[in-house]
Design a protein around this motif. Structure first.
Motif, PDB file in Angstrom:
ATOM      1  N   TRP A   1      55.328  42.989  55.493  1.00 38.21           N
ATOM      2  CA  TRP A   1      54.456  42.888  56.663  1.00 38.21           C
ATOM      3  C   TRP A   1      54.974  41.845  57.664  1.00 38.21           C
ATOM      4  N   LEU A   2      55.753  40.898  57.192  1.00 36.43           N
ATOM      5  CA  LEU A   2      56.238  39.821  58.049  1.00 36.43           C
ATOM      6  C   LEU A   2      57.324  40.264  59.026  1.00 36.43           C
ATOM      7  N   LEU A   3      58.070  41.296  58.680  1.00 37.46           N
ATOM      8  CA  LEU A   3      59.283  41.627  59.423  1.00 37.46           C
ATOM      9  C   LEU A   3      59.073  41.823  60.923  1.00 37.46           C
ATOM     10  N   PRO A   4      58.110  42.624  61.366  1.00 35.76           N
ATOM     11  CA  PRO A   4      57.974  42.796  62.818  1.00 35.76           C
ATOM     12  C   PRO A   4      57.495  41.544  63.530  1.00 35.76           C
TER      13      PRO A   4
ATOM     14  N   GLU B   1      60.137  34.547  66.393  1.00 33.75           N
ATOM     15  CA  GLU B   1      60.557  33.177  66.131  1.00 33.75           C
ATOM     16  C   GLU B   1      62.060  33.076  65.904  1.00 33.75           C
ATOM     17  N   VAL B   2      62.688  34.155  65.427  1.00 32.91           N
ATOM     18  CA  VAL B   2      64.145  34.175  65.345  1.00 32.91           C
ATOM     19  C   VAL B   2      64.733  34.116  66.752  1.00 32.91           C
TER      20      VAL B   2
ATOM     21  N   TRP C   1      57.979  31.122  69.706  1.00 33.24           N
ATOM     22  CA  TRP C   1      57.678  30.461  68.429  1.00 33.24           C
ATOM     23  C   TRP C   1      56.185  30.566  68.129  1.00 33.24           C
ATOM     24  N   ALA C   2      55.365  30.263  69.138  1.00 33.10           N
ATOM     25  CA  ALA C   2      53.915  30.317  68.948  1.00 33.10           C
ATOM     26  C   ALA C   2      53.413  31.746  68.796  1.00 33.10           C
ATOM     27  N   PHE C   3      54.134  32.691  69.380  1.00 30.50           N
ATOM     28  CA  PHE C   3      53.805  34.113  69.275  1.00 30.50           C
ATOM     29  C   PHE C   3      53.938  34.596  67.832  1.00 30.50           C
ATOM     30  N   SER C   4      54.788  33.931  67.066  1.00 26.50           N
ATOM     31  CA  SER C   4      55.149  34.419  65.738  1.00 26.50           C
ATOM     32  C   SER C   4      54.624  33.581  64.582  1.00 26.50           C
ATOM     33  N   VAL C   5      54.884  32.280  64.607  1.00 29.05           N
ATOM     34  CA  VAL C   5      54.668  31.449  63.426  1.00 29.05           C
ATOM     35  C   VAL C   5      53.210  31.436  62.955  1.00 29.05           C
ATOM     36  N   PRO C   6      52.223  31.230  63.829  1.00 32.46           N
ATOM     37  CA  PRO C   6      50.833  31.238  63.330  1.00 32.46           C
ATOM     38  C   PRO C   6      50.430  32.572  62.701  1.00 32.46           C
TER      39      PRO C   6
ATOM     40  N   GLY D   1      61.594  33.386  55.019  1.00 27.42           N
ATOM     41  CA  GLY D   1      62.188  33.611  56.331  1.00 27.42           C
ATOM     42  C   GLY D   1      61.428  32.967  57.476  1.00 27.42           C
ATOM     43  N   PRO D   2      60.140  33.314  57.679  1.00 29.97           N
ATOM     44  CA  PRO D   2      59.412  32.719  58.801  1.00 29.97           C
ATOM     45  C   PRO D   2      59.230  31.217  58.678  1.00 29.97           C
ATOM     46  N   ILE D   3      59.140  30.716  57.451  1.00 25.49           N
ATOM     47  CA  ILE D   3      58.982  29.269  57.274  1.00 25.49           C
ATOM     48  C   ILE D   3      60.277  28.555  57.652  1.00 25.49           C
ATOM     49  N   GLY D   4      61.399  29.053  57.135  1.00 21.23           N
ATOM     50  CA  GLY D   4      62.685  28.442  57.453  1.00 21.23           C
ATOM     51  C   GLY D   4      63.029  28.568  58.928  1.00 21.23           C
ATOM     52  N   THR D   5      62.777  29.745  59.499  1.00 22.45           N
ATOM     53  CA  THR D   5      63.073  29.943  60.917  1.00 22.45           C
ATOM     54  C   THR D   5      62.152  29.108  61.790  1.00 22.45           C
ATOM     55  N   GLY D   6      60.880  29.005  61.389  1.00 18.53           N
ATOM     56  CA  GLY D   6      59.954  28.170  62.141  1.00 18.53           C
ATOM     57  C   GLY D   6      60.388  26.712  62.144  1.00 18.53           C
TER      58      GLY D   6
END
Length: 390
Positions: free
Chosen positions: A174-177, A182-183, A212-217, A249-254
């Motif tokens: 579910w995280l991929l899209p 954030e990448v 970044w804000a569009f994705s991480v939260p 992925g999202p944690i490391g990229t964030g």
């Protein structure tokens, strides 16, 4: 849940060594091609970038990293051509992807794979081609931003309106899209200092913060639900074993995004008349980067334990194995970045060990992918699995 691109049973052992032996016709390569393949460009791209970041003076290491980046460009162009051909020649079947609860998530791998190429133009291209490489990266980055925004909104909208989902079948796919944005933000942080004007730098920096804000939260919200899902319904099927790493992925990229954007902020904000804001952004970026890195450490250790448990029963190979690579790679890159920013050898050493682990993992996954592609086993589109190979 149907596993995307899972291996088909071998109908005849004697035909196993022939090219595309598992396909009824060579055109099935195009007909069965799915966005899942772009995960290979993510894994290959992040390996090339982390190798260039390793703080070791090893002869030929940077040359190897650059060769992998060029190879990744070839892969991305090839996959783009194949997937475009599918939409041209098999449009009715290709559009079924939007209704599939798993394969549609992999649209996010396309802009994320492109982001690794953009970063490569800045790391490897600038020494060769100078401003021309920056210009290419800038154009590609804005395209990547548009694609990431589209994935981050349209795929969840289809989840809400036309796809069938349930909590017990949920995975980190579910995280991929969502993570694509954030990448792109992290890539923007790398791009901004290379731009010629203060205005252009400021535009890219602010856009990156928005991405970044569009994705991480949203990603962290999904991870919260994922924790509940795993507590109530336990682990997914072995065929989805690699999904346990996707949360990293999202944690490391964030974390990486905060570190890179924070590092850019003082000079860029000052050049645009906001020097105080830049210093604050730098401090916030460092604290947020370290904090998210700590959260990523928990997820990485958990993913290791989960993977060990899966290995007891064996993990069937599929394209999902590329899910092991990019999250580990971006976390390794973040760890190395912390080592250089904080000047702490612990992070540099751990980051190097993670990169070495990524190298070994990439070799295994790429070898299995090449073998599966040669035999035709990996060309399977779950969206049309019930239609037969007509």
């Amino acid at each position: 849940m149907t596993c995307p691109n899972s291996i088909r049973p071998d109908p005849a052992a004697t035909s196993g060594l022939r090219p595309l032996s598992q396909l009824s016709h060579p055109r099935e390569v195009i007909r069965q091609f799915t966005p899942n393949w772009f995960a290979a460009t993510m894994g290959t791209g992040i390996l090339s970038l982390t190798l260039a970041q390793v703080p070791l003076q090893i002869p030929g290491l940077r040359l190897l990293a650059e060769a992998l980046w060029l190879f990744n460009i070839v892969l991305f162009v090839l996959f783009t051509a194949l997937y475009t051909a599918r939409w041209v020649f098999f449009f009715d079947e290709a559009r079924r992807v939007f209704g599939h609860s798993t394969v549609s998530m992999f649209f996010g791998t396309i802009p994320m794979g492109m982001a690794t190429i953009i970063n490569g133009f800045l790391v490897f291209g600038v020494p060769h081609w100078g401003d021309a490489a920056v210009s290419i990266a800038e154009v590609m980055w804005w395209l990547d931003v548009a694609m990431s925004l589209a994935c981050g909104v349209l795929i969840p909208f289809m989840m809400f309106t036309r796809q069938q989902h349930s909590i017990d079948q949920m995975t980190a796919v579910w995280l991929l899209p969502v993570v694509a944005a954030e990448v792109a933000a992290s890539s923007g942080g790398l791009l901004a200092p290379h731009l010629a004007t203060a205005t252009a730098q400021f535009q890219v920096l602010i856009t990156s913060y928005v991405m970044w804000a569009f994705s991480v939260p949203v990603a962290l919200s999904i991870l919260t639900i994922l924790l509940l899902r795993m507590a109530l319904h336990k682990l997914p099927h072995e065929s989805m074993a690699s999904s346990s790493w996707l949360a990293l992925g999202p944690i490391g990229t964030g974390s990486l995004g905060m570190l890179v954007l924070g590092g850019d902020a003082p000079a860029i904000f000052a050049a645009n008349g906001l020097p105080g804001v830049g210093e604050i952004a730098n401090g916030i970026g460092l604290i947020a980067g370290v904090t998210l890195w700590g959260l990523g450490l928990w997820w990485m250790l958990m993913a290791v334990l989960i993977t060990v448990r899966y290995l007891r029963n064996g993990i069937p190979f599929n394209l999902g194995w590329w899910g092991f690579t990019f999250p580990l790679g971006v976390y390794a890159s973040t760890t190395l970045k912390l080592g250089s920013v904080l000047n702490l050898s612990f992070f540099s050493l751990l980051g190097t060990l993670l990169v070495l682990s990524l190298v070994a993992l990439w070799v295994v996954v790429m070898a299995r992918t090449v073998r599966g592609a040669y035999r035709g086993e990996l060309f399977v589109s779950p969206c049309i699995a019930g239609l037969g190979n007509k």
